[in-house]
Design a protein around this motif. Structure first.
Motif, short mmCIF file in Angstrom:
data_model
loop_
_atom_site.label_atom_id
_atom_site.label_comp_id
_atom_site.label_asym_id
_atom_site.label_seq_id
_atom_site.Cartn_x
_atom_site.Cartn_y
_atom_site.Cartn_z
N LEU A 3 0.83 -1.19 0.00
CA LEU A 3 0.00 0.00 0.00
C LEU A 3 0.87 1.25 0.00
N GLN A 4 0.44 2.24 -0.75
CA GLN A 4 1.16 3.51 -0.83
C GLN A 4 0.16 4.63 -0.57
N ALA A 5 0.32 5.30 0.56
CA ALA A 5 -0.55 6.43 0.89
C ALA A 5 0.07 7.72 0.40
N SER A 6 -0.76 8.61 -0.08
CA SER A 6 -0.28 9.90 -0.57
C SER A 6 -1.38 10.95 -0.40
N GLY A 7 -1.03 12.19 -0.65
CA GLY A 7 -2.02 13.25 -0.65
C GLY A 7 -2.00 14.15 0.57
N GLY A 8 -1.17 13.83 1.53
CA GLY A 8 -1.08 14.69 2.70
C GLY A 8 -0.45 16.03 2.37
N GLY A 9 -0.53 16.94 3.31
CA GLY A 9 0.05 18.25 3.11
C GLY A 9 -0.41 19.20 4.19
N ARG A 10 -0.18 20.48 3.94
CA ARG A 10 -0.59 21.51 4.89
C ARG A 10 -1.81 22.23 4.33
N VAL A 11 -2.78 22.41 5.18
CA VAL A 11 -4.01 23.08 4.76
C VAL A 11 -4.48 23.97 5.90
N LEU A 28 -7.65 -4.31 -4.52
CA LEU A 28 -8.27 -3.75 -3.32
C LEU A 28 -9.78 -3.99 -3.25
N ARG A 29 -10.41 -4.31 -4.35
CA ARG A 29 -11.85 -4.52 -4.30
C ARG A 29 -12.21 -5.73 -3.41
N TYR A 30 -11.23 -6.58 -3.16
CA TYR A 30 -11.48 -7.75 -2.34
C TYR A 30 -11.06 -7.57 -0.89
N TYR A 31 -10.60 -6.38 -0.56
CA TYR A 31 -10.09 -6.12 0.78
C TYR A 31 -10.95 -5.09 1.51
N GLY A 32 -11.00 -5.24 2.80
CA GLY A 32 -11.46 -4.13 3.63
C GLY A 32 -10.31 -3.15 3.77
N ILE A 33 -10.61 -1.88 3.66
CA ILE A 33 -9.59 -0.84 3.73
C ILE A 33 -9.94 0.13 4.86
N GLY A 34 -8.96 0.42 5.67
CA GLY A 34 -9.15 1.38 6.75
C GLY A 34 -8.16 2.51 6.65
N TRP A 35 -8.61 3.66 7.08
CA TRP A 35 -7.70 4.80 7.27
C TRP A 35 -7.58 5.05 8.77
N PHE A 36 -6.36 5.20 9.21
CA PHE A 36 -6.05 5.43 10.61
C PHE A 36 -5.17 6.67 10.70
N ALA A 91 -2.33 14.92 11.81
CA ALA A 91 -1.76 13.63 12.23
C ALA A 91 -1.06 13.02 11.03
N VAL A 92 -0.39 11.92 11.28
CA VAL A 92 0.07 11.06 10.19
C VAL A 92 -1.05 10.08 9.90
N TYR A 93 -1.45 10.02 8.66
CA TYR A 93 -2.54 9.16 8.24
C TYR A 93 -1.97 7.92 7.54
N TYR A 94 -2.51 6.77 7.91
CA TYR A 94 -2.09 5.49 7.35
C TYR A 94 -3.29 4.78 6.73
N CYS A 95 -3.05 4.08 5.64
CA CYS A 95 -4.08 3.19 5.13
C CYS A 95 -3.66 1.75 5.42
N GLY A 114 2.91 6.22 6.23
CA GLY A 114 2.01 7.32 6.53
C GLY A 114 2.20 8.52 5.63
N THR A 115 1.17 9.36 5.64
CA THR A 115 1.25 10.64 4.96
C THR A 115 0.82 11.72 5.95
N GLN A 116 1.59 12.77 6.03
CA GLN A 116 1.39 13.79 7.06
C GLN A 116 0.31 14.79 6.64
N VAL A 117 -0.61 15.04 7.55
CA VAL A 117 -1.61 16.09 7.37
C VAL A 117 -1.39 17.14 8.45
N THR A 118 -1.19 18.36 8.02
CA THR A 118 -0.98 19.48 8.94
C THR A 118 -2.08 20.49 8.70
#
Length: 121
Positions: A3-11, A28-36, A91-95, A114-118
């Motif tokens: 898994l590769q998470a992206s899209g974080g940034g400062r807002v 991924l259509r066969y998996y449950g996916i969570g964001w933490f 936070a740092v967001y993980y999938c 993780g990808t950082q959200v500020t």
């Protein structure tokens, strides 16, 4: 599956971001996916989940009505649309993925980096 998470940034507070969780080595259509997420000094918190069985979605109370999780099977990617961001969302967001996960309380076997959200006021 990798898994590769992206899209974080400062807002700014009240702004929006869209996180993406792209997969390789599995569909991924066969998996449950969570964001933490995990903020400094705090425990990891489940934010949103899309189930493996029926693609139903589940959200933490703190993000209901503001965050939306969705799948794009053609791109093998799961998104987390985050609106009305607040300082406490920083936070740092993980999938994470699991073949049988349905809710945020389930165990997830596969984790992305993780990808950082500020969020600034």
């Amino acid at each position: 599956v990798q898994l590769q998470a992206s899209g974080g940034g400062r807002v700014q507070s009240g702004g929006s971001l869209r996180l993406a969780c792209a997969a390789s080595g599995g569909n991924l259509r066969y998996y449950g996916i969570g964001w933490f997420r995990q903020a400094p000094g705090k425990e990891r918190e489940g934010v949103a989940c899309i189930s493996s069985s029926d693609s139903s979605t589940h959200y933490a109370d703190s993000v209901k009505g503001r965050f939306t999780i969705s799948r794009d099977n053609a791109k093998n990617t799961v998104y987390l649309e985050m609106n009305s961001l607040q300082a406490e969302d920083a936070a740092v967001y993980y999938c994470a993925a699991d073949i049988i996960a349905d809710t945020l309380r389930d165990n997830f076997d596969y984790w992305g980096q993780g990808t950082q959200v500020t969020v600034s006021s």
